[in-house]
Design an enzyme around this catalytic site. Structure first.
Site, PDB file in Angstrom:
ATOM      1  N   GLY A  10       0.917  -1.158   0.027  1.00  0.00           N
ATOM      2  CA  GLY A  10       0.084  -0.059   0.033  1.00  0.00           C
ATOM      3  C   GLY A  10       0.901   1.287  -0.134  1.00  0.00           C
ATOM      4  O   GLY A  10       2.240   1.083   0.053  1.00  0.00           O
ATOM      5  N   SER A  75      -5.105  -2.738   5.779  1.00  0.00           N
ATOM      6  CA  SER A  75      -6.611  -2.286   6.036  1.00  0.00           C
ATOM      7  C   SER A  75      -6.787  -1.133   4.882  1.00  0.00           C
ATOM      8  O   SER A  75      -6.162  -0.350   4.578  1.00  0.00           O
ATOM      9  CB  SER A  75      -6.761  -1.428   7.339  1.00  0.00           C
ATOM     10  OG  SER A  75      -8.082  -0.880   7.329  1.00  0.00           O
ATOM     11  N   TYR A 150     -15.036   0.780   9.500  1.00  0.00           N
ATOM     12  CA  TYR A 150     -13.519   1.301   9.490  1.00  0.00           C
ATOM     13  C   TYR A 150     -13.141   1.749  11.017  1.00  0.00           C
ATOM     14  O   TYR A 150     -12.522   1.282  11.596  1.00  0.00           O
ATOM     15  CB  TYR A 150     -13.230   2.345   8.586  1.00  0.00           C
ATOM     16  CG  TYR A 150     -11.817   2.757   8.506  1.00  0.00           C
ATOM     17  CD1 TYR A 150     -10.733   2.068   8.179  1.00  0.00           C
ATOM     18  CD2 TYR A 150     -11.394   4.262   9.203  1.00  0.00           C
ATOM     19  CE1 TYR A 150      -9.394   2.559   8.060  1.00  0.00           C
ATOM     20  CE2 TYR A 150     -10.115   4.647   8.983  1.00  0.00           C
ATOM     21  CZ  TYR A 150      -9.125   3.993   8.389  1.00  0.00           C
ATOM     22  OH  TYR A 150      -7.789   4.180   8.420  1.00  0.00           O
TER      23      TYR A 150
HETATM   24  P1  NAD Z   1      -3.498   1.645   1.199  1.00  0.00           P
HETATM   25  O1  NAD Z   1      -4.931   1.355   0.961  1.00  0.00           O
HETATM   26  O2  NAD Z   1      -2.742   2.193   0.083  1.00  0.00           O
HETATM   27  O3  NAD Z   1      -2.781   0.545   1.796  1.00  0.00           O
HETATM   28  C1  NAD Z   1      -3.341  -0.496   2.656  1.00  0.00           C
HETATM   29  C2  NAD Z   1      -2.529  -1.820   2.162  1.00  0.00           C
HETATM   30  O4  NAD Z   1      -3.142  -2.865   3.125  1.00  0.00           O
HETATM   31  C3  NAD Z   1      -3.086  -2.283   0.894  1.00  0.00           C
HETATM   32  O5  NAD Z   1      -1.769  -2.816   0.256  1.00  0.00           O
HETATM   33  C4  NAD Z   1      -3.880  -3.499   0.866  1.00  0.00           C
HETATM   34  O6  NAD Z   1      -3.792  -4.446  -0.207  1.00  0.00           O
HETATM   35  C5  NAD Z   1      -3.432  -4.003   2.169  1.00  0.00           C
HETATM   36  N1  NAD Z   1      -4.606  -4.946   2.832  1.00  0.00           N
HETATM   37  C6  NAD Z   1      -5.859  -4.528   3.253  1.00  0.00           C
HETATM   38  N2  NAD Z   1      -6.522  -5.358   3.649  1.00  0.00           N
HETATM   39  C7  NAD Z   1      -5.591  -6.601   3.765  1.00  0.00           C
HETATM   40  C8  NAD Z   1      -5.646  -8.052   4.178  1.00  0.00           C
HETATM   41  N3  NAD Z   1      -6.813  -8.472   4.721  1.00  0.00           N
HETATM   42  N4  NAD Z   1      -4.484  -8.664   4.278  1.00  0.00           N
HETATM   43  C9  NAD Z   1      -3.507  -8.282   3.442  1.00  0.00           C
HETATM   44  N5  NAD Z   1      -3.313  -7.066   3.200  1.00  0.00           N
HETATM   45  C10 NAD Z   1      -4.130  -6.397   3.170  1.00  0.00           C
HETATM   46  O7  NAD Z   1      -3.729   2.784   2.383  1.00  0.00           O
HETATM   47  P2  NAD Z   1      -2.742   3.419   3.221  1.00  0.00           P
HETATM   48  O8  NAD Z   1      -3.203   5.064   3.380  1.00  0.00           O
HETATM   49  O9  NAD Z   1      -1.287   3.048   2.854  1.00  0.00           O
HETATM   50  O10 NAD Z   1      -3.083   2.784   4.795  1.00  0.00           O
HETATM   51  C11 NAD Z   1      -2.244   2.131   5.576  1.00  0.00           C
HETATM   52  C12 NAD Z   1      -2.778   2.147   6.956  1.00  0.00           C
HETATM   53  O11 NAD Z   1      -2.791   3.103   7.540  1.00  0.00           O
HETATM   54  C13 NAD Z   1      -4.107   1.301   7.065  1.00  0.00           C
HETATM   55  O12 NAD Z   1      -4.134   0.600   7.995  1.00  0.00           O
HETATM   56  C14 NAD Z   1      -5.085   2.849   7.252  1.00  0.00           C
HETATM   57  O13 NAD Z   1      -6.293   2.461   8.235  1.00  0.00           O
HETATM   58  C15 NAD Z   1      -3.627   3.654   8.156  1.00  0.00           C
HETATM   59  N6  NAD Z   1      -4.043   4.915   7.896  1.00  0.00           N
HETATM   60  C16 NAD Z   1      -3.749   6.017   6.608  1.00  0.00           C
HETATM   61  C17 NAD Z   1      -3.856   7.101   6.843  1.00  0.00           C
HETATM   62  C18 NAD Z   1      -3.647   8.018   5.354  1.00  0.00           C
HETATM   63  O14 NAD Z   1      -3.850   8.990   5.628  1.00  0.00           O
HETATM   64  N7  NAD Z   1      -2.967   7.339   4.422  1.00  0.00           N
HETATM   65  C19 NAD Z   1      -4.813   7.739   8.015  1.00  0.00           C
HETATM   66  C20 NAD Z   1      -5.218   7.022   8.831  1.00  0.00           C
HETATM   67  C21 NAD Z   1      -4.766   5.644   8.965  1.00  0.00           C
END
Ligand code: NAD
Ligand code: UDP
Length: 318
Positions: A10, A75, A150
């Site tokens: 991700g 996630s 979420y």
């Molecule tokens: P993203 O969608 O780019 O990355 C999430 C990754 O998790 C993806 O590669 C997806 O394929 C993988 N994934 C999801 N469910 C899965 C599962 N069951 N098994 C294996 N892999 C799985 O999103 P992101 O922005 O990189 O977010 C990453 C984390 O950071 C998340 O937990 C998110 O809740 C948290 N987060 C991000 C932000 C933000 O602003 N980017 C803000 C708050 C929290």
């Protein structure tokens, strides 16, 4: 250290892998690609300290060899119901990644006697009634609204992390991440930065939901990853907000994107208050400053200058 990173393909997970490798650690990435993209890890193919396991974290996890740290980032993360990557359209997978995925990754940390870091979120504060949000605020969350899949999964994940810490003595960390942007966000992910950049670079008006007076505080990815790395290396077990405290309205943000891309125009669409769109969001980062010596350094214009070329390239390739 040998570190397991879930969600490695991700946006944030892939940057985290890069930072851990740059610090000399060994990384085992795990992902099922539900919202991520193997392209985000393509540059690590053949790296001697990087390996990858394709796996759904909701199922029992087995990682051969020793582990010193487990970082649970898997996630879906976009709230936009118009995007196929939005968690509203992946509700059960989102709840399972936050609940079963956190249980499984905590189990791995316990079995390996490894430290554990949970990627939590500002969404645990819901539509906050306190401003700015510090870590002592318990939040204002609709338990059955569209965003609850979420928010409540992450709140459960925090509770489970603290249970493993208190009951099993697992060495845990919790980061509450506020809106973060940068290269490797999926261009169709539906969050405001990808949406606005996609529209601006195509010369279209930007879609502002409501009157655009709702606020967010945007953090550039390198700053965020630095805060998370410092947290991993600290002995802080309490949740820590990591985000940029500079608050902007979404309408001001739209004007900034238009200015920086040479685009014009904004279209106002119905607001999303009914689906729990938080009206104000700004992190209080006093704890991060004090416990980690961290604060963000990259201002919005600079962060966008670093992000725009990535979006241009992806749009050209599409
Ligand atoms: P993203 O969608 O780019 O990355 C999430 C990754 O998790 C993806 O590669 C997806 O394929 C993988 N994934 C999801 N469910 C899965 C599962 N069951 N098994 C294996 N892999 C799985 O999103 P992101 O922005 O990189 O977010 C990453 C984390 O950071 C998340 O937990 C998110 O809740 C948290 N987060 C991000 C932000 C933000 O602003 N980017 C803000 C708050 C929290
Ligand atoms: N937003 C918007 N237009 C878009 C996408 C989002 O006006 O095309 C608004 C959205 O209503 C919210 C803010 O931008 O108030 C941030 O939305 P995002 O999807 O990035 O995530 P959130 O911060 O709500 O989790």
């Amino acid at each position: 250290m040998r570190v397991l990173v879930t969600g490695a393909a991700g946006f944030l997970g892939s940057h985290l892998c890069d930072r851990l490798l740059a610090e000399g650690h060994e990384v085992v990435g795990m992902d099922n690609f539900i919202t991520g993209n193997p392209q985000n890890l393509a540059h690590l193919a053949g790296h001697e300290r990087f390996s990858f396991i394709r796996h759904d974290v909701s199922d029992f996890i087995f990682v051969p060899g020793k582990l010193d740290a487990v970082m649970h980032f898997a996630s879906p993360a976009s709230p936009n119901p118009n995007s196929p990557y939005g968690y509203v359209n992946l509700p059960i997978q989102t709840m399972k990644a936050g609940a079963l995925g956190t249980h499984n990754t905590l189990g791995v940390a316990k079995a390996h006697d490894a430290r554990f870091l949970l990627a939590s979120t500002s969404e645990i504060y819901g539509d906050p009634q306190v401003h700015p949000q510090d870590e002592s605020y318990w939040g204002y969350v609709d338990p059955i609204g569209p965003r609850s899949v979420y928010d409540e999964a992450k709140r459960f994940a925090e509770a489970l992390t603290m249970a493993y810490h208190r009951f099993h003595g697992v060495d845990t960390r919790i980061v509450r991440i506020f809106n973060t942007y940068g290269p490797r966000m999926h261009i169709h992910d539906g969050r405001v930065v990808p949406n606005f950049l996609l529209q601006a670079l195509r010369g279209e008006p930007l879609t502002v939901y409501g009157d655009g007076q709702q606020t967010r505080s945007f953090c550039y990815v390198d700053d965020l990853i630095d805060g998370i790395y410092r947290l991993l290396m600290s002995d802080e077990h309490r949740p820590v907000n990591i985000g940029n405290p500079v608050e902007t309205t979404i309408l001001e943000f739209a004007h900034t994107i238009n200015r920086m891309t040479g685009n014009e125009g904004v279209t106002f669409l119905p607001d999303r208050r009914g689906s729990g769109d938080p009206q104000r969001r700004q992190p209080d980062i006093a704890r991060a400053r004090q416990a980690l010596g961290w604060e963000p350094r990259i201002e919005l214009d600079e962060g966008l200058r670093r992000t725009i070329p990535y979006f241009k390239e992806k749009i050209d390739q599409a």
